[in-house]
Scaffold this motif. Sequence first.
Motif, PDB file in Angstrom:
ATOM      1  N   LEU A  80      37.888  16.567 -16.092  1.00  0.00           N
ATOM      2  CA  LEU A  80      38.441  16.535 -17.387  1.00  0.00           C
ATOM      3  C   LEU A  80      37.378  15.376 -18.032  1.00  0.00           C
ATOM      4  O   LEU A  80      37.573  13.959 -17.632  1.00  0.00           O
ATOM      5  CB  LEU A  80      39.828  16.022 -17.235  1.00  0.00           C
ATOM      6  CG  LEU A  80      41.044  17.079 -17.070  1.00  0.00           C
ATOM      7  CD1 LEU A  80      42.325  16.601 -17.390  1.00  0.00           C
ATOM      8  CD2 LEU A  80      40.843  18.033 -18.157  1.00  0.00           C
TER       9      LEU A  80
ATOM     10  N   ALA B  39      39.028  11.961 -19.946  1.00  0.00           N
ATOM     11  CA  ALA B  39      40.344  11.255 -19.304  1.00  0.00           C
ATOM     12  C   ALA B  39      40.326   9.958 -18.649  1.00  0.00           C
ATOM     13  O   ALA B  39      39.419   9.797 -18.096  1.00  0.00           O
ATOM     14  CB  ALA B  39      41.160  12.261 -18.332  1.00  0.00           C
TER      15      ALA B  39
ATOM     16  N   SER C 219      46.627  11.072 -15.902  1.00  0.00           N
ATOM     17  CA  SER C 219      45.306  11.921 -16.001  1.00  0.00           C
ATOM     18  C   SER C 219      45.195  12.623 -14.685  1.00  0.00           C
ATOM     19  O   SER C 219      44.528  14.058 -14.880  1.00  0.00           O
ATOM     20  CB  SER C 219      44.344  11.055 -16.469  1.00  0.00           C
ATOM     21  OG  SER C 219      44.374  10.361 -17.712  1.00  0.00           O
TER      22      SER C 219
ATOM     23  N   LEU D 175      47.780  15.508 -14.330  1.00  0.00           N
ATOM     24  CA  LEU D 175      47.141  16.830 -15.141  1.00  0.00           C
ATOM     25  C   LEU D 175      45.956  17.436 -14.673  1.00  0.00           C
ATOM     26  O   LEU D 175      45.932  18.613 -14.725  1.00  0.00           O
ATOM     27  CB  LEU D 175      46.854  16.004 -16.499  1.00  0.00           C
ATOM     28  CG  LEU D 175      46.344  17.158 -17.550  1.00  0.00           C
ATOM     29  CD1 LEU D 175      47.327  18.105 -17.678  1.00  0.00           C
ATOM     30  CD2 LEU D 175      46.012  16.275 -18.955  1.00  0.00           C
TER      31      LEU D 175
ATOM     32  N   ILE E 229      45.953  21.224 -13.562  1.00  0.00           N
ATOM     33  CA  ILE E 229      44.866  22.238 -14.345  1.00  0.00           C
ATOM     34  C   ILE E 229      44.142  22.945 -13.017  1.00  0.00           C
ATOM     35  O   ILE E 229      44.020  24.177 -13.130  1.00  0.00           O
ATOM     36  CB  ILE E 229      44.162  21.441 -15.247  1.00  0.00           C
ATOM     37  CG1 ILE E 229      44.736  21.000 -16.340  1.00  0.00           C
ATOM     38  CG2 ILE E 229      43.025  22.685 -15.565  1.00  0.00           C
ATOM     39  CD1 ILE E 229      44.031  20.211 -17.356  1.00  0.00           C
TER      40      ILE E 229
ATOM     41  N   TYR F 292      43.852  27.441 -21.993  1.00  0.00           N
ATOM     42  CA  TYR F 292      44.590  26.382 -22.895  1.00  0.00           C
ATOM     43  C   TYR F 292      45.920  27.219 -23.528  1.00  0.00           C
ATOM     44  O   TYR F 292      46.795  26.424 -23.805  1.00  0.00           O
ATOM     45  CB  TYR F 292      43.583  26.209 -24.025  1.00  0.00           C
ATOM     46  CG  TYR F 292      42.935  25.142 -23.859  1.00  0.00           C
ATOM     47  CD1 TYR F 292      42.004  24.757 -22.613  1.00  0.00           C
ATOM     48  CD2 TYR F 292      42.639  23.704 -24.810  1.00  0.00           C
ATOM     49  CE1 TYR F 292      41.329  23.583 -22.340  1.00  0.00           C
ATOM     50  CE2 TYR F 292      41.845  22.679 -24.745  1.00  0.00           C
ATOM     51  CZ  TYR F 292      41.271  22.716 -23.423  1.00  0.00           C
ATOM     52  OH  TYR F 292      40.551  21.716 -22.885  1.00  0.00           O
TER      53      TYR F 292
ATOM     54  N   ILE G 178      47.052  18.613 -22.732  1.00  0.00           N
ATOM     55  CA  ILE G 178      45.798  17.989 -22.864  1.00  0.00           C
ATOM     56  C   ILE G 178      45.948  17.179 -24.341  1.00  0.00           C
ATOM     57  O   ILE G 178      45.514  16.014 -24.277  1.00  0.00           O
ATOM     58  CB  ILE G 178      44.732  18.965 -22.819  1.00  0.00           C
ATOM     59  CG1 ILE G 178      44.369  19.441 -21.467  1.00  0.00           C
ATOM     60  CG2 ILE G 178      43.309  18.289 -23.265  1.00  0.00           C
ATOM     61  CD1 ILE G 178      43.327  20.388 -21.421  1.00  0.00           C
TER      62      ILE G 178
ATOM     63  N   GLN H 254      48.067  14.059 -24.138  1.00  0.00           N
ATOM     64  CA  GLN H 254      47.195  13.033 -23.177  1.00  0.00           C
ATOM     65  C   GLN H 254      46.028  12.557 -24.226  1.00  0.00           C
ATOM     66  O   GLN H 254      45.837  11.340 -24.232  1.00  0.00           O
ATOM     67  CB  GLN H 254      46.519  13.558 -21.937  1.00  0.00           C
ATOM     68  CG  GLN H 254      46.119  12.565 -21.106  1.00  0.00           C
ATOM     69  CD  GLN H 254      47.017  11.845 -20.539  1.00  0.00           C
ATOM     70  OE1 GLN H 254      48.177  11.896 -20.344  1.00  0.00           O
ATOM     71  NE2 GLN H 254      46.693  10.323 -19.720  1.00  0.00           N
ATOM     72  N   CYS H 255      45.689  13.196 -25.051  1.00  0.00           N
ATOM     73  CA  CYS H 255      44.612  12.615 -25.954  1.00  0.00           C
ATOM     74  C   CYS H 255      45.378  11.706 -27.020  1.00  0.00           C
ATOM     75  O   CYS H 255      44.545  10.761 -27.273  1.00  0.00           O
ATOM     76  CB  CYS H 255      43.998  14.003 -26.939  1.00  0.00           C
ATOM     77  SG  CYS H 255      42.953  14.970 -25.909  1.00  0.00           S
TER      78      CYS H 255
ATOM     79  N   ILE I 270      39.936  14.437 -25.042  1.00  0.00           N
ATOM     80  CA  ILE I 270      39.856  14.903 -23.547  1.00  0.00           C
ATOM     81  C   ILE I 270      39.655  16.626 -23.642  1.00  0.00           C
ATOM     82  O   ILE I 270      40.111  17.400 -24.302  1.00  0.00           O
ATOM     83  CB  ILE I 270      40.985  14.841 -22.799  1.00  0.00           C
ATOM     84  CG1 ILE I 270      41.280  13.332 -22.836  1.00  0.00           C
ATOM     85  CG2 ILE I 270      41.088  15.393 -21.560  1.00  0.00           C
ATOM     86  CD1 ILE I 270      42.739  13.128 -22.340  1.00  0.00           C
ATOM     87  N   LYS I 271      38.407  16.940 -22.758  1.00  0.00           N
ATOM     88  CA  LYS I 271      38.276  18.638 -22.726  1.00  0.00           C
ATOM     89  C   LYS I 271      38.006  18.727 -21.194  1.00  0.00           C
ATOM     90  O   LYS I 271      37.425  17.636 -20.562  1.00  0.00           O
ATOM     91  CB  LYS I 271      37.230  18.817 -23.690  1.00  0.00           C
ATOM     92  CG  LYS I 271      35.832  18.206 -23.364  1.00  0.00           C
ATOM     93  CD  LYS I 271      34.826  18.788 -24.301  1.00  0.00           C
ATOM     94  CE  LYS I 271      33.649  18.176 -24.139  1.00  0.00           C
ATOM     95  NZ  LYS I 271      32.368  18.963 -25.071  1.00  0.00           N
TER      96      LYS I 271
END
Length: 339
Positions: free
Chosen positions: A219, A222, A228, A231, A235, A298, A317, A320-321, A328-329
């Motif tokens: 990520l 993050a 994070s 998460l 994922i 996504y 996501i 969290q951004c 975040i990507k």
Amino acid sequence: MNQLAKFFFKSAIKSSRQPFQLTQKSIRNFSSMEQLKKLRDETGSPIAQVKKALDEFGGDFEKAKQFLIEKGLASAQKKLDKETREGVIGLYVSQNRDLAVIGEVNCETDFVARSDLFLDFVHSTLKTIVDQKKNVKFNDEQKDQILQFLQNNTLNKEIIEGTKNENMDKVRQLVISKLQENINVRRVSTVEIQNGVIGSYTHNTLADNIGARACLVSLEGANSSDVSKQLADNIALQILGMKPDYITKENIPADVLQKEIDRIKAEFGDSLKGKPQAVVDRMIEGKLKKFYEDNVLYDQTLLTDQEKDAKTIGQLINEQCKQQNSQIKIKEYILWTCK
């Protein structure tokens, strides 16, 4: 059968049921019980070969050990061409979550794949790669490159006594000698990220981070908070469970999307005739939603969240951004299943 014959017959049957036990009386010359056990444990050689080696070298433990190791390596060489159809996928992630490695190691049988020594070799090899900050990406067609890497790098952990500072391939062959099966490092790849965290998940685990399937995901952007990290791990679990083809809708090739739209139109058939284009577009978009949920990461809801209003990966996501006030990507992911 007379009474005397019956007595000897029963005695023979009883004796045949007794397991063989190595006693001090059965050990001759220079071999002691302690030496035999230790030498057998350290070399993996059969007890008869261990005793013979000690006798031949006048009880010199180190000489007998070296002889048995060399003999074991010679035996291992004969097994290197044997097919390896079983094995595991292993992971190791650095404490800072900025470097990780995934690898597949194969053997001949499921029995050996579950053995402590085999699993220790897998774990130690992967941990060494991360600890030494190696950057490797070997697929299953790069056998020569993998072998060269193993020969040029030393294993951090002494998984077999007396192998300290030995290269990975030498240790691999000693493991082959002890387990009496061929072992191959089939493929291995690292994932590294400068600004972000790495998540991981392993399925059907046999030991920590070792199982039949595994996934690594990075990520980018993050922070290093527990939120994070969780998460990222979620994922990784999602990717392993759902095996999406694309991360976002934008990753879908135009021809693939058009093919799906054409399929949907064919499914609707004549029911689209006479309807306004806006209505047709909404009908197609409704069908595409299912396609996105099945194929786009996504657009999928977490497997661990069974609520009706469960949020998608993309929504999580984005949340969290906002909390971090940064972008975040998903930079990359690797999903492997033991072949």
